[in-house]
Design a protein around this motif. Structure first.
Motif, short mmCIF file in Angstrom:
data_model
loop_
_atom_site.label_atom_id
_atom_site.label_comp_id
_atom_site.label_asym_id
_atom_site.label_seq_id
_atom_site.Cartn_x
_atom_site.Cartn_y
_atom_site.Cartn_z
N GLU A 176 -37.22 -53.85 -39.48
CA GLU A 176 -38.41 -54.57 -39.02
C GLU A 176 -38.02 -55.84 -38.27
OE1 GLU A 176 -40.58 -55.08 -42.63
OE2 GLU A 176 -41.41 -53.03 -42.60
N TYR A 177 -36.97 -56.51 -38.71
CA TYR A 177 -36.51 -57.71 -38.02
C TYR A 177 -36.05 -57.36 -36.60
CZ TYR A 177 -33.43 -61.52 -36.61
OH TYR A 177 -32.82 -62.53 -35.90
N VAL A 178 -35.18 -56.32 -36.48
CA VAL A 178 -34.65 -55.95 -35.17
C VAL A 178 -35.76 -55.49 -34.24
CG1 VAL A 178 -33.08 -54.39 -33.95
CG2 VAL A 178 -32.39 -55.39 -36.13
N GLU A 179 -36.68 -54.70 -34.76
CA GLU A 179 -37.81 -54.27 -33.94
C GLU A 179 -38.69 -55.45 -33.55
OE1 GLU A 179 -39.43 -51.38 -36.57
OE2 GLU A 179 -38.21 -49.72 -35.80
N GLY A 180 -38.80 -56.44 -34.45
CA GLY A 180 -39.63 -57.61 -34.19
C GLY A 180 -39.10 -58.49 -33.07
N ILE A 181 -37.78 -58.42 -32.81
CA ILE A 181 -37.21 -59.23 -31.73
C ILE A 181 -36.98 -58.40 -30.47
CG2 ILE A 181 -36.15 -60.93 -33.28
CD1 ILE A 181 -33.49 -59.47 -32.98
N GLY A 182 -37.64 -57.23 -30.44
CA GLY A 182 -37.66 -56.44 -29.21
C GLY A 182 -36.68 -55.30 -29.14
N GLY A 183 -35.96 -55.01 -30.19
CA GLY A 183 -35.01 -53.91 -30.17
C GLY A 183 -35.68 -52.56 -30.31
N LYS A 184 -35.18 -51.57 -29.58
CA LYS A 184 -35.67 -50.21 -29.71
C LYS A 184 -34.71 -49.46 -30.63
CE LYS A 184 -37.72 -50.31 -25.11
NZ LYS A 184 -37.68 -49.76 -23.71
N VAL A 185 -35.07 -49.39 -31.91
CA VAL A 185 -34.16 -48.88 -32.93
C VAL A 185 -34.25 -47.37 -33.04
CG1 VAL A 185 -33.57 -48.92 -35.38
CG2 VAL A 185 -34.25 -51.03 -34.22
N GLU A 186 -33.09 -46.71 -33.08
CA GLU A 186 -33.00 -45.30 -33.42
C GLU A 186 -32.05 -45.15 -34.59
OE1 GLU A 186 -32.15 -42.81 -30.05
OE2 GLU A 186 -33.25 -44.16 -28.69
N LEU A 187 -32.24 -44.09 -35.37
CA LEU A 187 -31.46 -43.91 -36.59
C LEU A 187 -30.49 -42.75 -36.46
CD1 LEU A 187 -34.25 -44.43 -39.29
CD2 LEU A 187 -32.66 -46.12 -38.37
N ALA A 188 -29.34 -42.91 -37.11
CA ALA A 188 -28.29 -41.88 -37.11
C ALA A 188 -27.90 -41.55 -38.54
CB ALA A 188 -27.08 -42.36 -36.33
N GLU A 189 -27.17 -40.46 -38.70
CA GLU A 189 -26.68 -40.08 -40.02
C GLU A 189 -25.63 -41.08 -40.51
OE1 GLU A 189 -25.30 -36.10 -40.21
OE2 GLU A 189 -27.13 -35.23 -39.37
N THR A 190 -25.33 -40.93 -41.80
CA THR A 190 -24.39 -41.86 -42.44
C THR A 190 -23.00 -41.77 -41.84
OG1 THR A 190 -25.60 -41.58 -44.49
CG2 THR A 190 -23.38 -42.47 -44.66
N GLY A 191 -22.35 -42.92 -41.75
CA GLY A 191 -20.93 -42.96 -41.42
C GLY A 191 -20.63 -42.88 -39.94
N LEU A 192 -19.35 -43.04 -39.61
CA LEU A 192 -18.92 -43.00 -38.23
C LEU A 192 -19.12 -41.62 -37.61
CD1 LEU A 192 -15.67 -45.12 -38.58
CD2 LEU A 192 -17.78 -45.79 -37.43
N MET A 193 -18.98 -40.58 -38.41
CA MET A 193 -19.17 -39.23 -37.90
C MET A 193 -20.62 -39.02 -37.49
SD MET A 193 -18.15 -35.61 -39.70
CE MET A 193 -16.43 -36.05 -39.82
N GLY A 194 -21.55 -39.54 -38.29
CA GLY A 194 -22.96 -39.43 -37.94
C GLY A 194 -23.29 -40.19 -36.67
N LEU A 195 -22.73 -41.39 -36.52
CA LEU A 195 -22.96 -42.18 -35.31
C LEU A 195 -22.45 -41.48 -34.07
CD1 LEU A 195 -22.08 -45.85 -36.34
CD2 LEU A 195 -24.34 -44.98 -35.75
N SER A 196 -21.28 -40.84 -34.20
CA SER A 196 -20.66 -40.24 -33.02
C SER A 196 -21.52 -39.13 -32.42
CB SER A 196 -19.28 -39.69 -33.37
OG SER A 196 -19.36 -38.51 -34.14
N GLU A 197 -22.38 -38.50 -33.25
CA GLU A 197 -23.22 -37.42 -32.76
C GLU A 197 -24.23 -37.92 -31.72
OE1 GLU A 197 -22.97 -34.15 -33.66
OE2 GLU A 197 -21.21 -34.64 -34.86
N LYS A 198 -24.63 -39.20 -31.82
CA LYS A 198 -25.68 -39.73 -30.94
C LYS A 198 -25.18 -40.81 -29.99
CE LYS A 198 -29.85 -40.18 -32.42
NZ LYS A 198 -31.09 -40.58 -33.13
#
Length: 835
Positions: A674-696
């Protein structure tokens, strides 16, 4: 002249699972095989130097250990029986093969005794006996042969293993014999014959001179089962038996024996205890009546009582072992309970939180999932893990979970999924464990015809950055987990510098487990060379990224603490290049691996925070050992790390690139989202861990972060980078008050739990859980994220490598944490009861 024969061919079925992988005579008695103690006793008690050994079950185990006997001061000869020939048939076969024509001392290979063998032989000669057996009084005689003697000691009656109605004596046959050669020559060759069942009755019926030598005053134990095995150890430790050959470990105080090169906190030892050579016992309670083998590791806060642990095993922290026998190369996880009478076979791996109930026997090479309760014997089947990569990499204890041999194989598997002539970039942190891991993987890659660019001791960000720059196919980094001297993690990055994807991880795992390893014939074409120009390129690119940034004169007094880690090798060059002159602590350049104490980072962290608060520093940066993360310290608000540091960096990046896309883990607390979205960030979510991040992950994001506080800047490179994070904070601090920015970030209140769910029941649990929360607000990225009205959020996901459901709860306000946790755990338990 007397020669000796040790009968060592039996399977020892009542001692299973210990005898699944070794013959009974090779079971250790106070850290030395029973058969070795017998050989030493025969040698020292009688001066006999020629000893024959009859073998049948797993003969190579004995022969490879004893060899020709020269290291024991004797000459050993062997006779291996293709088919069991019985006690007498086996001895007859050996004597015939060797051409011996001497009086024989014959003794079972599983007997523990201090009988004066010289007196036994003397008695035999004095009575001109054909056959003499050592005999003694016992309470329970039904397990043995019983004898009746006349006044001169001659045997007048004998019965092998009588039923209760057949008992006529309380004198038993110990299975130790002195035999004249003509007795054996009279036996048929290559026939299954037993001394007790065949030879003794035949001799008595023929009026041969058969005598019994009383040995009541001596110690004698037939190691027939696990209970007797443990009881014999208690006899030794309590002083009831002075072992032939003695206890080889050094007596350091009354009842405490410790071997060479062992590291032990003696104050926590409760005698009697024996701890073998090279063992390492860390702040754990050992004893009474405990025997720890050679090279055993016992982690902190564990308790071991009345138990025997064989060589090269590992016991995790906060585990309890009471009245058990643990085989060789067993790996016991943290918080494990192994109860009285349990026996764990060799090379078994027991996950954390396991409870082994009393009397349970686990056969060798089993894999026991974490949080399992083992209530019955586990004999058949092996659950082999087919997963190497966790969301954060491959993690384990060096020389226990991740042996050098395994890491060489891992490197070979990595090389095998690449082409011959491809290159891998490899680096490690400052520790010896990290260096060993890196070198082992490099050797494996070379064997598959893949070249290695060795970055040496370097921060992890340089590996992620360097893979793409140097056009390597993979990047490998090995570091020690912060605060743990031997637990290492292997991180692997693809050709773009991203943490490897699930598909690439599966390819490596398939090559590893299926042994699909390329053994390159072009071995000379592969090479290993030092990569020395990478840090200069990295520093130069950082300077280029900041060159167009607005620079103002506001400066803060800053302390940089490298914690003795690999960041020390580049941080001063990075900061001086961008015009910063902070104060440095623990930042001496590190060129070679070294040992770091377990408590070192904690001590550094605490002292640095204290310095910053009390000596006028505005900011401080405390780097972890590999440099992918850091802790920001402020004079006013103390430490900022994890979720709150991610929020701060989102604020900084959004100041530069308003409205940018930010990729965060699904477990990110709601307050931070909510804080990041409140300061204008467009947040997207990824799976847990570095492997999950690498997918997106892609260049379209201005920032990404993992759950453990590593922050990625895709416009620079795709790996977590604590160094660049520090640079951006310093840049931001020139025109904005960092402490003010920190004060605006919400506090995070959350708790973590784990609930055991077997792998095979995950599907049905997920289905039942979905039904149970049908009316509740739900998100389903990498698990379930649910909202309980007026309480808060809960995030539930299955561990990739352990049979547990991980639960993170985040209340709306701190005072509701306990109630939210109870609500969610009760819900999970109701569903669990249905599956």
């Amino acid at each position: 002249m007397v020669k000796a024969v040790i009968m060592a061919g039996g399977e020892g079925s009542r001692l299973r699972p210990l005898t699944v992988t070794r013959p009974k005579p090779m079971i250790p008695l106070v850290n030395k095989p029973i058969i070795v103690r017998l050989i030493e006793h025969i040698r020292d008690s009688m001066g006999v130097r020629e000893i024959g050994v009859t073998l049948h079950y797993l003969p190579n185990v004995i022969m490879s250990h004893l060899q020709d006997g020269s290291h024991l001061g004797v000459k050993l000869s062997y006779a291996v029986e293709e088919k069991p020939l019985g006690t007498a048939g086996g001895v007859r076969n050996l004597v015939s093969t060797l051409g011996w024509d001497d009086t024989l001392l014959v003794i079972s290979g599983d007997v523990v005794t201090n009988i004066d063998l010289r007196k036994l032989v003397k008695f035999h000669y004095e009575n001109k006996a054909d056959f003499t057996m050592a005999v003694r009084r016992e309470r329970d005689v039904t397990r043995f042969g019983i004898v009746e003697l006349d006044g001169d000691g001659r045997v007048v009656r004998f019965k092998e293993k009588p039923s209760p109605s057949e008992v006529f004596s309380d004198i038993i046959n110990t299975g130790i014999y002195v035999i004249e050669p003509h007795v054996l020559k009279a036996l048929e060759e290559k026939k299954n014959l037993d001394f007790a069942s065949d030879v003794i009755p035949r001799l008595l019926s023929g009026n041969a001179r058969v005598y019994g030598f009383r040995v009541d005053e001596f110690y004698w134990s037939d190691i027939g089962d696990i209970e007797q095995y443990r009881a014999t150890h208690i006899d030794v430790l309590s002083g009831g038996l002075t072992l032939p050959g003695g206890i080889r470990e050094r007596l350091v105080r009354q009842g405490v024996y410790i071997g060479e090169n062992a590291v032990v906190d003696v104050e926590k030892i409760n005698p009697p205890v024996v701890i073998g050579d090279g063992a390492r016992v860390i702040s754990s309670s050992i004893g009474p009546f405990a025997v720890i083998g050679r090279n055993v590791v016992v982690e902190e806060n564990s308790t071991i009582e009345n138990s025997i642990i064989f060589d090269n095993s590992f016991i995790g922290s906060s585990s309890v072992i009471e009245g058990a026998v643990i085989g060789e190369k067993v790996r016991v996880g943290d918080h494990v309970v192994i109860s009285e009478g349990s026996v764990i076979g060799d090379e078994t791996k027991i996950g954390r939180g396991v409870h082994v109930k009393p009397g349970v026997k686990i056969w060798p090479s089993k894999l026991i999932d974490s949080y399992t309760t083992v209530a019955s014997d586990l004999r058949w089947g092996v659950r082999w893990s087919r997963v190497l990569f966790e969301p954060w990499g491959i993690t384990g204890i060096l020389n226990v979970d991740l042996t050098p041999e395994m890491l060489v194989k891992l490197g070979s598997a990595m090389g095998s999924v690449l082409g011959e002539g491809d290159r891998i970039l490899a680096g490690c942190d400052t520790t010896m464990a990290g260096c060993i891991g890196k070198q082992s993987i490099a050797l494996g890659a070379l064997s598959a015809g893949v070249s290695v660019l060795d970055a040496g001791v370097t921060p992890l960000p340089l590996i992620s950055y360097g893979v793409r720059r140097l056009k390597a196919k993979l990047g490998v980094y090995v570091n020690t987990i912060q605060g743990e001297y031997a637990r290492i993690r292997v991180k692997v990055f693809d050709s773009e510098g991203k943490f490897i994807s699930k598909s690439m991880a599966r390819r490596i795992e398939e090559a590893f487990f299926r042994e699909q390893l390329r053994r390159s014939g072009e071995i000379e074409s592969a090479f290993i060379e030092d990569e020395e120009g990478l840090s200069k390129a990295y520093v130069s690119e950082i300077a280029g990224l900041l060159a167009s940034s607005e620079s103002r004169t506001r400066r803060a007094k800053v302390l940089v603490d490298c914690g003795g880690g690999a960041v020390a090798n580049i941080i001063s060059e990075v900061l001086s290049t961008i015009g910063e002159t902070p104060y440095y602590s623990n930042c001496a350049e590190v060129k070679s691996p070294r040992h770091l104490r377990r408590a070192a980072f904690t001590e550094i962290f605490d002292s640095t925070i204290t310095i910053i608060k009390n000596t006028g520093f505005k900011l401080g940066f405390i780097f972890d050992s590999d440099g992918d993360k850091l802790v920001l310290a402020t004079g006013r608000y103390g430490s900022v790390s994890g979720d709150r540091l991610i929020a701060l960096m989102a604020r900084i990046m959004l100041e530069e690139r308003p409205g940018g896309r930010i990729l965060l883990p699904a477990a990110t607390p709601r307050s931070i989202l909510e804080y990041v979205e409140g300061i204008g960030g467009k947040v997207e979510l990824a799976e847990t861990g570095l492997m999950g991040l690498s997918e997106k992950l892609s260049d379209s994001y201005i920032m990404a972060a993992d759950e453990r506080g590593g922050i990625i800047y895709p416009f620079f490179h795709y790996g977590p980078d604590g160094v660049f994070t520090a640079v951006k904070i310093l840049e931001f601090s020139k025109w904005f008050d960092i402490e003010k920015a920190v004060s605006e970030i919400p506090e995070v209140h959350k708790a973590r739990f784990e609930v055991y769910i077997p792998f095979e029941k995950r599907g049905i649990f997920a289905k039942e859980f979905s039904n149970a929360i049908d009316m509740i607000e739900v998100e389903t990225v990498d698990g379930f994220k649910i909202f309980e009205e007026d309480l808060g959020w809960a995030y539930l996901r299955f561990s990739r490598t352990e049979p547990v459901l991980e639960i993170i709860v985040e209340p709306i306000e701190d005072g509701k944490l306990d109630l939210l946790a109870k609500t969610i755990l009760d819900l999970v338990e109701r569903v669990r009861q249905k599956i």
